[in-house]
Design a protein around this motif. Structure first.
Motif, PDB file in Angstrom:
ATOM      1  N   ASP A 225      -4.240   6.365   0.903  1.00  0.00           N
ATOM      2  CA  ASP A 225      -4.189   5.141   1.706  1.00  0.00           C
ATOM      3  C   ASP A 225      -5.593   4.789   2.207  1.00  0.00           C
ATOM      4  N   THR A 227      -7.686   2.454   4.760  1.00  0.00           N
ATOM      5  CA  THR A 227      -7.600   1.630   5.969  1.00  0.00           C
ATOM      6  C   THR A 227      -8.995   1.487   6.584  1.00  0.00           C
ATOM      7  N   GLU A 251      -7.603  -3.784  13.015  1.00  0.00           N
ATOM      8  CA  GLU A 251      -7.316  -2.744  12.030  1.00  0.00           C
ATOM      9  C   GLU A 251      -6.806  -3.403  10.757  1.00  0.00           C
ATOM     10  N   SER A 253      -5.592  -2.720   6.405  1.00  0.00           N
ATOM     11  CA  SER A 253      -5.071  -1.765   5.435  1.00  0.00           C
ATOM     12  C   SER A 253      -5.075  -2.398   4.050  1.00  0.00           C
TER      13      SER A 253
END
Length: 322
Positions: A225, A227, A251, A253
């Motif tokens: 992942d 991010t 934030e 992603s």
């Protein structure tokens, strides 16, 4: 018997009489003469004083003009001659040798810049009053090292009183100065709550000159992942002790992470305003307000869990460092 009076002209009087008449004036004439003499003497004295002042002022003016002329004449009006740059940058190079002196200067630079320093700061340690349950938050960081290289430790987390911690993480980073304003940081991040993840981390931290303090990093987890997080804050001094600090955080992603309640793209944003009072530079309580939004699929995940994707926090906390 008759008498005849003869008026003789003054010129016919004897010479001694004329001289006596001229040398012996009457009382009134004597006073007038003295007054006239004193006035003449005063006028002469005043004239001499004025003349003296004029001469003195003229001399001062001539001295100043001469001084200015001499000063202007002593200042070069052209660029330095080429011979001024013929010598070495460091005079010691001529005596000891350039190679040996370069080695010595580099050694001194390493010793001074590498002198280790320990620093710790709680940027935010606060109580959060909000709808649905009051909570808490911590945001602390510290380092050990010199001007160029440091070991950084960071930790963030938050939760609701009476419940388990919602989010918590710790980072260990090596930091290297890449300029006067920014450090390049790389290392690992470990999540302490939710799905267990370990992330490789790379980012920059520093100060946009005279503007925002910035901390930006990208994270690649052991599950693949990707991010990222960007934080920025600005201190606005109202007085020497009262500071207003706007703060923002976003934030992102690269993909959906359903188990963590994260959607792809921009999935979370925070915007806050804190007012602190520095009793000392190292200790400052503050109050403020902060708004949080979960965006896109992250908002849908929050609603599915029975949470409000938009939360207003009224905060009170302490900022300190040592």
């Amino acid at each position: 018997m008759r008498y005849a009076i003869c008026l003789l002209p003054l010129t016919m009087l004897p010479v001694p009489a004329i001289a006596q008449a001229q040398e012996t004036p009457a009382a009134g004439d004597e006073a007038g003469t003295m007054e006239h003499s004193q006035m003449q003497q005063g006028e002469m004295d005043q004239a001499e004083m004025n003349h003296s002042h004029m001469d003195h002022a003229r001399m001062e003016q001539m001295d100043m003009t001469s001084s200015e002329t001499n000063t202007d004449a002593s200042i070069p009006q052209s660029p330095p001659p080429p011979a001024a740059f013929d010598g070495p940058l460091y005079a010691a190079d001529e005596v000891v040798g350039a190679e040996r002196m370069n080695s010595s200067r580099l050694n001194v630079m390493r010793q001074v810049s590498g002198m280790p320093v320990t620093w710790f700061q709680a940027e935010r340690a606060e109580y959060r009053a909000r709808k649905g349950g009051d909570g808490y938050l911590w945001d602390v960081q510290g380092y050990y090292g010199g001007d160029y290289d440091k070991l950084w430790l960071k930790s963030e987390g938050e939760g609701t009183f009476g419940e388990k911690v919602e989010d918590a993480e710790i980072q260990a980073l090596w930091s290297h100065a890449i300029g006067p304003w920014f450090d390049l940081q790389t290392g690992v991040r470990q999540d302490l709550t939710g799905p267990t993840r370990t992330h490789a981390t790379i980012g920059v931290q520093g100060l946009i000159p005279y503007e925002f303090e910035v901390d930006a990093a990208a994270f690649l987890s052991n599950k693949g992942d990707l991010t990222a997080r960007i934080e920025a804050e600005l201190d606005q001094r109202i007085t020497q002790r009262l500071i207003l600090q706007p703060r923002g955080e976003v934030e992102l992603s690269a993909q959906d992470i359903p188990e963590a309640g994260i959607g792809a793209g921009l999935h979370k944003a925070e915007l806050g305003l804190r007012l602190r009072y520095e009793f000392t530079r190292e200790f400052a309580p503050y109050i403020g307000v902060e708004q949080e939004w979960k965006i896109g699929d992250s908002a849908d995940y929050a609603r599915a869990e029975g949470e409000d994707p938009s939360t207003t926090n009224y905060v009170a906390g302490i900022r300190f460092w040592f």
